[in-house]
Design a protein around this motif. Sequence first.
Motif, mmCIF file in Angstrom:
data_model
loop_
_atom_site.group_PDB
_atom_site.id
_atom_site.type_symbol
_atom_site.label_atom_id
_atom_site.label_comp_id
_atom_site.label_asym_id
_atom_site.label_seq_id
_atom_site.Cartn_x
_atom_site.Cartn_y
_atom_site.Cartn_z
ATOM 1 N N TRP A 62 0.838 -1.202 0.000
ATOM 2 C CA TRP A 62 0.000 0.000 0.000
ATOM 3 C C TRP A 62 0.873 1.252 0.000
ATOM 4 O O TRP A 62 1.964 1.268 0.583
ATOM 5 N N ARG A 107 -3.290 0.459 -3.959
ATOM 6 C CA ARG A 107 -2.803 -0.922 -3.827
ATOM 7 C C ARG A 107 -1.660 -1.130 -4.814
ATOM 8 O O ARG A 107 -1.787 -0.823 -6.007
ATOM 9 N N LEU A 118 0.063 -5.459 -7.769
ATOM 10 C CA LEU A 118 -1.017 -6.424 -7.996
ATOM 11 C C LEU A 118 -0.577 -7.548 -8.929
ATOM 12 O O LEU A 118 -1.138 -8.653 -8.881
ATOM 13 N N ARG A 142 -4.909 -9.710 -5.598
ATOM 14 C CA ARG A 142 -5.923 -9.432 -4.582
ATOM 15 C C ARG A 142 -6.137 -10.654 -3.696
ATOM 16 O O ARG A 142 -6.137 -11.780 -4.165
ATOM 17 N N SER A 184 -3.799 -9.185 0.953
ATOM 18 C CA SER A 184 -4.024 -8.310 2.100
ATOM 19 C C SER A 184 -5.492 -8.406 2.540
ATOM 20 O O SER A 184 -6.384 -8.539 1.693
ATOM 21 N N ASP A 198 -7.878 -5.910 0.911
ATOM 22 C CA ASP A 198 -8.176 -5.968 -0.521
ATOM 23 C C ASP A 198 -9.672 -6.046 -0.789
ATOM 24 O O ASP A 198 -10.139 -5.652 -1.868
ATOM 25 N N ARG A 199 -10.425 -6.575 0.153
ATOM 26 C CA ARG A 199 -11.868 -6.709 -0.054
ATOM 27 C C ARG A 199 -12.586 -5.350 -0.060
ATOM 28 O O ARG A 199 -13.766 -5.274 -0.381
ATOM 29 N N LEU A 235 -11.352 -2.666 -1.786
ATOM 30 C CA LEU A 235 -10.793 -1.908 -2.897
ATOM 31 C C LEU A 235 -11.901 -1.424 -3.834
ATOM 32 O O LEU A 235 -12.872 -2.127 -4.089
#
Length: 461
Positions: free
Chosen positions: A213, A233, A236, A241, A244, A247-248, A250
């Motif tokens: 990040w 982020r 990648l 994804r 982390s 990530d959910r 984003l």
Amino acid sequence: MYFQGGRRRGKEGIAVALDFLLSNARLVLGVGGAALLGIATLAVKRFIERAGRAAEDEKVEQKIAESWEDLSLASASPTMIRKGIEGVVLKHVAKATRQQKADLCQKPEASSPDMQPKSESKSKRIQLCALSLQERLQQYCRTRAVLAPHEVQKAQSLALDICTEIQRFLHSRHPDMPLGEMSLGGSLLDDLQVVSADHACLLVPLQLEASLWRLIPGEETLLTHPLHWMVRRLNLEYFPRGRSYWDRYLVGGYLSAEVVVNMFSKAVMETVNWPAISSTLDCLVRPVLGGPDLKLEIRSERCHQPLFISVLPILREGDVVLTAQPELTSPWVNAWRLSLYPCETQRLVQLDTADDGCRRQTVKVLKAVCRLNPALRALEAAPLTNLVLHLSDSECDWSQNSLHARFQQCIVELIGYLEQGVLQSYFKPAVNLLSNLSEDQVDQMGFMLYCAISEPEILLI
């Protein structure tokens, strides 16, 4: 360039003539500079502008004439301008100050048999009216600006109990959520809260992987706003994804502050068994629903008034503190808010520690005055704190005995900032701290502060 919609005033047509006339009036009246007179005549000027807006089927010259007639300013000579301003503004100033003095010295009616004798009561009223501004300010600090230690302790204790319960709940229900140690923050912890101990912040730090990040300043993004940051982020292609936990949340490759707040709203506000916690803590705890922020209301016999706690998700990286506050960053769902409060508070402490000054005391007096005065209530803590920080750069004497002088100086400085419509942030000059004020609010504040130039005591009643 000043962000947050700094007000712009027209410089064509009627406005040009009015600015010319008001500039002449400033020279004639000589009330201490353009800032003082400008804010005093602001309401008059805007009334003229509104009256001078001609309809499509009316002549501009006719409306201008009617506007000047309404204010007895038919002549553009400096003498007539002065009479018009004095008639519209200074008459009300004198009336307001006389009324405030009368109210201050008014004899109270007997409400119980235990009232003091008439002679003693009269003596106290005379003493009150005879107090100097320095003495009045010190009295105001004791009764309004400085909270009782036991009141602060009770509010802090109650807020810590709530903090412990929420942290325990999150650790049990969401053990995989990477959170730092929760803590309390805000003016209640920094001895800057005034009038009553009724609000605090529960800081919930999110822990991000440094390799995944990056915090991006607003100037480097499409937002171009110095207080609106984004969290991108990274890598990648190497760390897809799911690597982390965050990530959910984003949105378009960025950690969304709004989505994070919505998650905490469901995970805490709507899920915690608040009746059970209320029973455990022997108080009433309930979420304040319906708003964009996360807020709890606590009512307890330990506190005389409700205590409101704001649950604030934050990100920390060095000296940078970002907060998830969609109500301040809307409509940008990915934007995080840069908090300058820690820097401002730390700077005040450093300056006062160096010379045993009264800067924090001055800020607390200004905050109490604005909170208790309806005309000044729209002025929040940030502009007042930055006002004192700016003044500290040019004024060296902040001794306790100079409190009255600094208070009066703050009034004059604030009038100047209101007239310009711009008060720059001390640490981010591109930010205008007065941009959220409407023209009507500026008019009301300017008139009240202009009255307080000659009678500063009216702000302390």
